[in-house]
Design a protein around this motif. Sequence first.
Motif, PDB file in Angstrom:
ATOM      1  N   VAL A 208      71.297  41.116  22.721  1.00 63.86           N
ATOM      2  CA  VAL A 208      71.350  40.255  23.908  1.00 63.86           C
ATOM      3  C   VAL A 208      70.319  40.759  24.916  1.00 63.86           C
ATOM      4  O   VAL A 208      70.337  41.933  25.294  1.00 63.86           O
ATOM      5  CB  VAL A 208      72.751  40.254  24.554  1.00 63.86           C
ATOM      6  N   PHE A 209      69.416  39.864  25.334  1.00 69.21           N
ATOM      7  CA  PHE A 209      68.342  40.230  26.249  1.00 69.21           C
ATOM      8  C   PHE A 209      68.306  39.286  27.444  1.00 69.21           C
ATOM      9  O   PHE A 209      68.858  38.189  27.407  1.00 69.21           O
ATOM     10  CB  PHE A 209      66.984  40.178  25.535  1.00 69.21           C
ATOM     11  N   LEU A 221      67.142  49.427  33.955  1.00 68.62           N
ATOM     12  CA  LEU A 221      66.730  48.573  32.847  1.00 68.62           C
ATOM     13  C   LEU A 221      66.386  49.390  31.606  1.00 68.62           C
ATOM     14  O   LEU A 221      66.590  48.947  30.476  1.00 68.62           O
ATOM     15  CB  LEU A 221      65.514  47.735  33.242  1.00 68.62           C
ATOM     16  N   GLU A 222      65.867  50.587  31.815  1.00 71.74           N
ATOM     17  CA  GLU A 222      65.409  51.411  30.701  1.00 71.74           C
ATOM     18  C   GLU A 222      66.536  52.145  29.991  1.00 71.74           C
ATOM     19  O   GLU A 222      66.331  52.698  28.910  1.00 71.74           O
ATOM     20  CB  GLU A 222      64.379  52.423  31.204  1.00 71.74           C
ATOM     21  N   THR A 223      67.741  52.146  30.573  1.00 70.41           N
ATOM     22  CA  THR A 223      68.838  52.901  29.965  1.00 70.41           C
ATOM     23  C   THR A 223      70.156  52.149  29.901  1.00 70.41           C
ATOM     24  O   THR A 223      71.062  52.578  29.203  1.00 70.41           O
ATOM     25  CB  THR A 223      69.105  54.209  30.748  1.00 70.41           C
ATOM     26  N   GLY A 224      70.271  51.018  30.595  1.00 72.07           N
ATOM     27  CA  GLY A 224      71.600  50.470  30.832  1.00 72.07           C
ATOM     28  C   GLY A 224      72.192  49.572  29.776  1.00 72.07           C
ATOM     29  O   GLY A 224      73.396  49.366  29.764  1.00 72.07           O
ATOM     30  N   SER A 225      71.399  48.958  28.889  1.00 70.42           N
ATOM     31  CA  SER A 225      71.955  47.980  27.961  1.00 70.42           C
ATOM     32  C   SER A 225      70.974  47.765  26.809  1.00 70.42           C
ATOM     33  O   SER A 225      69.981  48.490  26.653  1.00 70.42           O
ATOM     34  CB  SER A 225      72.195  46.650  28.684  1.00 70.42           C
ATOM     35  N   THR A 226      71.251  46.735  26.008  1.00 67.13           N
ATOM     36  CA  THR A 226      70.355  46.395  24.909  1.00 67.13           C
ATOM     37  C   THR A 226      68.948  46.070  25.410  1.00 67.13           C
ATOM     38  O   THR A 226      67.978  46.195  24.651  1.00 67.13           O
ATOM     39  CB  THR A 226      70.896  45.195  24.122  1.00 67.13           C
ATOM     40  N   ASN A 227      68.826  45.654  26.655  1.00 65.15           N
ATOM     41  CA  ASN A 227      67.496  45.381  27.223  1.00 65.15           C
ATOM     42  C   ASN A 227      66.555  46.570  27.069  1.00 65.15           C
ATOM     43  O   ASN A 227      65.337  46.411  26.957  1.00 65.15           O
ATOM     44  CB  ASN A 227      67.619  45.056  28.714  1.00 65.15           C
ATOM     45  N   SER A 228      67.106  47.770  27.098  1.00 65.02           N
ATOM     46  CA  SER A 228      66.270  48.970  27.047  1.00 65.02           C
ATOM     47  C   SER A 228      65.467  49.048  25.750  1.00 65.02           C
ATOM     48  O   SER A 228      64.355  49.586  25.731  1.00 65.02           O
ATOM     49  CB  SER A 228      67.130  50.229  27.207  1.00 65.02           C
ATOM     50  N   SER A 338      62.225  36.501  30.407  1.00 64.08           N
ATOM     51  CA  SER A 338      63.278  36.799  31.376  1.00 64.08           C
ATOM     52  C   SER A 338      63.330  38.288  31.701  1.00 64.08           C
ATOM     53  O   SER A 338      63.356  38.693  32.869  1.00 64.08           O
ATOM     54  CB  SER A 338      64.628  36.326  30.819  1.00 64.08           C
ATOM     55  N   LEU A 339      63.314  39.119  30.665  1.00 63.73           N
ATOM     56  CA  LEU A 339      63.389  40.563  30.878  1.00 63.73           C
ATOM     57  C   LEU A 339      62.101  41.104  31.492  1.00 63.73           C
ATOM     58  O   LEU A 339      62.137  41.886  32.462  1.00 63.73           O
ATOM     59  CB  LEU A 339      63.671  41.273  29.558  1.00 63.73           C
ATOM     60  N   ALA A 340      60.961  40.705  30.958  1.00 64.36           N
ATOM     61  CA  ALA A 340      59.685  41.220  31.458  1.00 64.36           C
ATOM     62  C   ALA A 340      59.480  40.845  32.917  1.00 64.36           C
ATOM     63  O   ALA A 340      58.964  41.650  33.705  1.00 64.36           O
ATOM     64  CB  ALA A 340      58.535  40.703  30.597  1.00 64.36           C
ATOM     65  N   SER A 341      59.880  39.637  33.295  1.00 65.70           N
ATOM     66  CA  SER A 341      59.736  39.211  34.686  1.00 65.70           C
ATOM     67  C   SER A 341      60.513  40.115  35.625  1.00 65.70           C
ATOM     68  O   SER A 341      60.013  40.526  36.683  1.00 65.70           O
ATOM     69  CB  SER A 341      60.215  37.765  34.844  1.00 65.70           C
ATOM     70  N   GLN A 342      61.748  40.451  35.258  1.00 70.72           N
ATOM     71  CA  GLN A 342      62.533  41.339  36.118  1.00 70.72           C
ATOM     72  C   GLN A 342      61.900  42.722  36.191  1.00 70.72           C
ATOM     73  O   GLN A 342      61.806  43.310  37.282  1.00 70.72           O
ATOM     74  CB  GLN A 342      63.973  41.460  35.614  1.00 70.72           C
TER      75      GLN A 342
END
Length: 349
Positions: A208-209, A221-228, A338-342
């Motif tokens: 999930v991203f 963002l670098e440690t908190g979830s699958t986004n990392s 979405s992720l890169a923008s944040q």
Amino acid sequence: MATSSLVVLTGATGFVGFKTLIIALKAGYNVRIVVRSASKGDKILEARSIKALKLTSEILSYVVVPDIAAPGAYDDAVKEATYVVHCASPIPSFGDAAPTPELYDEFFVQTSRKATVGLLESIRKAGTVKRVVITSSIAGNIPLKYFVGHGDDKVFDAENRIALDPGPYGIEFQAYSASKVAALNASEAWMKANNPSFDLISIHPGWVFGRDELCTTTADLETGSTNSVLLSLLKGSQSDEPLMGNMSLVDDVAQVHVSALDPKIEGNQAFVVSSNGINGAMWEDAIEVVKKYFPEALADGRLKSTGKQPTAVVRVDAGKTEKTFCIHLSSFEDQVKSLASQYLELTKP
């Protein structure tokens, strides 16, 4: 617009749970969130998008449950609820402090099973709940070997079930996968054995991203979830170990959770959430998205085009989900954007 039925939501401080909370509130539900401490509950109430909704305590409130696996933990939390959405679950560390391998079974598998079954027991005692929606994972119904590149071309859907891997667990993801199998199998066995007055819907996303409002720094963002994991690739990380290419946008996953509360949706079924067709996406396609939409970030070094991440193709059919909920699952391109923008907003010079 929903009626003001009370939804009890666990896991609202997490990535999927918080987005589910926002969508449920905007749909018109009253929501009581379950948190492990008052400070976590206050953090949710102070979130920007929550404050913008100008909610009363009748519409949004929280209850503290310090140990979700304790017997009777949810008894008070679910009183007077019409619906329950259970997003809370132990997740892999993604860079945070991880339990040691000898604790994997208790931390992941036993906690997930106890919390899920305990929640169902509490719901039965409450006597008011019509439906419970539980966040599972495609890791709960697809053998682990497929996710690391040792599968075949079998097509999986939400109906697949697998036996629990008893361990011992050598890596976190193995234990996490086992926890999803344990919780899913235990919840369905409990429903069959007890035939309660409420029904159950299980939601099975892959990776999930997307934008995560609760992450307010790059470190989050670098440690908190699958986004990392995706962000690491966008910053140039190199890996030779394949990862499954079954991904979804957090907004879609949350929307499916809330839409599943609609009584028009038949209960006692499961749905997978995986975009980009049956074969999913290729991880390194994210680099092409960055080149297309964020060339300035490549030029100034905040993002890189040198990342390497092979893909394990796991074939997953989410057609039933899209048809049932009248949704077209967002592409991997949308997820990356979405992720890169944040991330780039948080790293503005």
